[in-house]
Design a protein around this motif. Structure first.
Motif, PDB file in Angstrom:
ATOM      1  N   UNK A 189       0.863  -1.191   0.000  1.00 46.16           N
ATOM      2  CA  UNK A 189       0.000   0.000   0.000  1.00 46.16           C
ATOM      3  C   UNK A 189       0.895   1.235   0.000  1.00 46.16           C
ATOM      4  N   UNK A 190       0.566   2.197  -0.846  1.00 47.55           N
ATOM      5  CA  UNK A 190       1.352   3.427  -0.948  1.00 47.55           C
ATOM      6  C   UNK A 190       0.415   4.618  -0.803  1.00 47.55           C
ATOM      7  N   UNK A 191       0.749   5.506   0.126  1.00 44.30           N
ATOM      8  CA  UNK A 191      -0.047   6.726   0.345  1.00 44.30           C
ATOM      9  C   UNK A 191       0.908   7.914   0.189  1.00 44.30           C
ATOM     10  N   UNK A 192       1.072   8.447  -1.027  1.00 46.39           N
ATOM     11  CA  UNK A 192       2.124   9.435  -1.290  1.00 46.39           C
ATOM     12  C   UNK A 192       1.750  10.881  -1.016  1.00 46.39           C
ATOM     13  N   UNK A 193       0.526  11.126  -0.595  1.00 48.69           N
ATOM     14  CA  UNK A 193       0.051  12.501  -0.481  1.00 48.69           C
ATOM     15  C   UNK A 193      -0.166  12.895   0.977  1.00 48.69           C
ATOM     16  N   UNK A 194      -0.198  14.199   1.186  1.00 51.36           N
ATOM     17  CA  UNK A 194      -0.497  14.771   2.497  1.00 51.36           C
ATOM     18  C   UNK A 194      -1.078  16.158   2.263  1.00 51.36           C
ATOM     19  N   UNK A 195      -1.569  16.767   3.316  1.00 51.32           N
ATOM     20  CA  UNK A 195      -2.234  18.064   3.185  1.00 51.32           C
ATOM     21  C   UNK A 195      -1.256  19.178   2.856  1.00 51.32           C
ATOM     22  N   UNK A 196      -0.010  19.081   3.364  1.00 48.25           N
ATOM     23  CA  UNK A 196       0.950  20.167   3.210  1.00 48.25           C
ATOM     24  C   UNK A 196       2.199  19.697   2.472  1.00 48.25           C
ATOM     25  N   UNK A 202       8.765  13.919  -3.102  1.00 47.08           N
ATOM     26  CA  UNK A 202       8.596  14.264  -4.523  1.00 47.08           C
ATOM     27  C   UNK A 202       8.115  13.076  -5.361  1.00 47.08           C
ATOM     28  N   UNK A 203       7.101  13.307  -6.156  1.00 47.14           N
ATOM     29  CA  UNK A 203       6.488  12.231  -6.938  1.00 47.14           C
ATOM     30  C   UNK A 203       7.477  11.598  -7.901  1.00 47.14           C
ATOM     31  N   UNK A 205      10.583  11.067  -7.461  1.00 45.19           N
ATOM     32  CA  UNK A 205      11.410  10.127  -6.715  1.00 45.19           C
ATOM     33  C   UNK A 205      10.585   8.918  -6.271  1.00 45.19           C
ATOM     34  N   UNK A 206       9.358   9.173  -5.872  1.00 48.10           N
ATOM     35  CA  UNK A 206       8.479   8.071  -5.488  1.00 48.10           C
ATOM     36  C   UNK A 206       8.289   7.104  -6.656  1.00 48.10           C
ATOM     37  N   UNK A 207       8.230   7.634  -7.858  1.00 47.41           N
ATOM     38  CA  UNK A 207       8.020   6.772  -9.031  1.00 47.41           C
ATOM     39  C   UNK A 207       9.142   5.756  -9.171  1.00 47.41           C
ATOM     40  N   UNK A 208      10.335   6.112  -8.776  1.00 44.87           N
ATOM     41  CA  UNK A 208      11.444   5.161  -8.850  1.00 44.87           C
ATOM     42  C   UNK A 208      11.260   4.022  -7.853  1.00 44.87           C
ATOM     43  N   UNK A 209      10.623   4.316  -6.725  1.00 46.80           N
ATOM     44  CA  UNK A 209      10.287   3.267  -5.769  1.00 46.80           C
ATOM     45  C   UNK A 209       9.227   2.343  -6.371  1.00 46.80           C
ATOM     46  N   UNK A 210       8.207   2.941  -6.973  1.00 48.40           N
ATOM     47  CA  UNK A 210       7.144   2.168  -7.623  1.00 48.40           C
ATOM     48  C   UNK A 210       7.721   1.287  -8.726  1.00 48.40           C
ATOM     49  N   UNK A 211       8.612   1.872  -9.528  1.00 48.40           N
ATOM     50  CA  UNK A 211       9.218   1.129 -10.637  1.00 48.40           C
ATOM     51  C   UNK A 211       9.983  -0.090 -10.131  1.00 48.40           C
ATOM     52  N   UNK A 212      10.711   0.075  -9.037  1.00 47.28           N
ATOM     53  CA  UNK A 212      11.490  -1.034  -8.479  1.00 47.28           C
ATOM     54  C   UNK A 212      10.594  -2.211  -8.117  1.00 47.28           C
TER      55      UNK A 212
END
Length: 349
Positions: A189-196, A202-203, A205-212
Motif C-alpha cells: 500500500x502506498x499513500x504518497x500525499x499529504x495536506x501540506x 517528490x512524486x 522520486x516516489x516513481x522510482x520506488x514504484x518502478x522497483x
C-alpha cells in the motif's frame, strides 16, 4: 469521583482531520471495553466518524455538522442539545481548541465533570523553533489521549489490537478493485500525499520506488489518494506500471479501504492520515518525514521508529504539522531522501 451506583454517560470529543481522530480510536475502544456499564458518545464530524467500525456496543457516534453551530451561541446550543439527548455526566475533551473550550465551559456550568488533554504545546514550540531547538522525544499523542481518561477516573483496558481483533477484513469489501491475494503474492500500500507540501515526498522520486517493486513481479501496489489532482497522478502511474491499482478512482470508502489495508503486507506513507489508518489494522508502515518529526508524538499507534525514513538536518523539525514554508526553499528534508533508502526499508520488512 462518581459513586458506584451512579449512571455515567461520557462524551468524548475530537474534531480536526481524519488522522487525528483515528489516533484516538485505540484509547476510546479500550475505555469502552474496560467499562461495559458506562455509555460513551464520540463527538466528531461525519467523515472521520467512518473510521469507527466494529465498535464496542456501549459506544455511540455523535456526529455533527459544525457549520450549524458557529460561534459562542452555536457551541451553547450544541452543548445543550448533547446534554438533552444523551444525559451527559462527563466530558472528555481530546482536542482542546477554542470550540471545545467553549463546550467545556457550558458543560461545566451545567454540572458536567470536565477533563481535557495536555497537548504539550510549549514543548512542541521548543522542538520546532528555528534556533536552540530542544530535540527530545515528546510524549506520544496516543498516550496523551489515555492520560485524559485516567484523570477522569475512567479505567482503560489494554485489549485493542486491530479493528478486527486477530482477524482481517472481508475480501468482499474490496472485490471490485482486486481478487483475493494469491499464494506468494505481496501487497504494498502506498499513500504518497499529504495536506501540506512539507510532508510530501517528490512524486518523481516516489516513481522510482514504484518502478522497483513493479519490476520485481509478484507485487501488487495499491496507491491511495483523494480528489481529481491526486487521481490524475495515480492514473498516470497505473498506465505506466501494470502492478499499480488506482485507489483514488475506486472510491471504495473508508471502511472498505481499511479492510483492504488489513490484507496488505506493508504500507509506504507520509506523515499523514493513512499511517494512522494502517495502525488501526495492524499494518506495519514505512513512513517518510520531512518538515515534521516523530519526536512531536505523531508517529502512528504501534508503529516502529526503525521504520521511519528521515534525514538528520539542523532545521528539522520546522513545523508540527508541515504547514510552514521551507526556510531553505528547497525542501531538502524530503528531496534529499533517496529512493534506495525507502526501498531498503520496505524490503527489510
Amino acid at each position: 469521583m462518581p459513586r458506584d451506583s451512579e449512571r455515567r454517560a461520557v462524551l468524548v470529543s475530537r474534531f480536526s482531520a481524519l488522522g487525528d481522530v483515528a489516533m484516538t480510536l485505540p484509547s476510546v475502544y479500550d475505555a469502552c471495553l474496560a467499562n461495559p456499564d458506562v455509555e460513551f458518545y464520540f463527538l466528531t464530524r461525519h467523515h472521520p466518524a467512518q473510521v469507527f467500525i466494529n465498535r464496542p456496543t456501549n459506544l455511540t457516534m455523535a456526529t455533527v455538522n459544525l457549520d450549524n453551530y458557529k460561534g459562542v451561541a452555536g457551541m451553547w446550543r450544541l452543548a445543550r442539545a448533547l446534554r438533552s439527548r444523551y444525559g451527559i455526566t462527563d466530558f472528555v475533551d481530546l482536542h482542546d481548541v477554542t470550540r471545545t473550550k467553549l463546550l467545556r465551559l457550558f458543560m461545566r456550568l451545567a454540572g458536567v465533570r470536565v477533563h481535557y488533554i495536555d497537548k504539550g504545546r510549549r514543548a512542541k514550540a521548543e522542538l520546532t523553533r528555528r534556533h536552540e531547538k530542544v530535540l527530545v522525544q515528546l510524549k506520544p499523542m496516543t498516550e496523551r489521549y489515555r492520560d485524559v481518561f485516567y484523570r477522569a477516573g475512567i479505567a482503560l483496558a489494554n485489549d485493542f489490537t486491530t479493528l478486527w481483533g486477530d482477524g482481517r477484513g472481508d475480501p468482499a469489501d474490496f472485490a471490485s478493485v482486486t481478487p483475493p491475494k494469491r499464494d506468494g503474492e505481496r501487497w504494498l500500500a502506498v499513500a504518497p500525499f499529504a495536506k501540506h507540501k512539507g510532508k510530501i515526498y517528490p512524486i518523481e522520486l516516489l516513481e522510482r520506488v514504484i518502478e522497483h517493486f513493479d519490476r520485481l513481479g509478484g507485487v501488487k501496489i495499491f496507491i491511495f489518494g483523494f480528489g481529481d489532482a491526486e487521481d490524475q497522478i495515480i492514473a498516470r502511474l497505473a498506465r505506466r506500471y501494470p502492478s499499480v491499482v488506482n485507489m483514488a478512482a475506486a472510491r471504495l470508502g473508508i471502511a472498505a479501504e481499511l479492510s483492504l489495508l488489513s490484507h496488505c503486507d506493508v504500507m509506504l506513507s507520509m506523515d499523514s492520515a493513512n499511517m494512522h489508518l494502517a495502525s488501526l489494522v495492524g499494518l506495519r508502515t514505512v513512513s517518510v518525514w520531512g518538515a515534521t518529526h516523530p519526536y512531536t508524538g505523531f508517529l502512528g499507534w504501534g508503529q516502529r521508529t526503525r521504520d521511519v525514513v528521515q534525514l538528520d538536518m539542523t532545521c528539522r523539525p520546522c513545523s508540527v504539522f508541515g504547514d510552514k514554508p521551507c526556510m531553505r526553499g528547497d525542501y531538502h528534508c524530503l528531496a534529499g531522501i533517496t529512493p534506495k533508502m525507502i526501498i531498503d526499508r520496505i524490503e527489510n520488512i
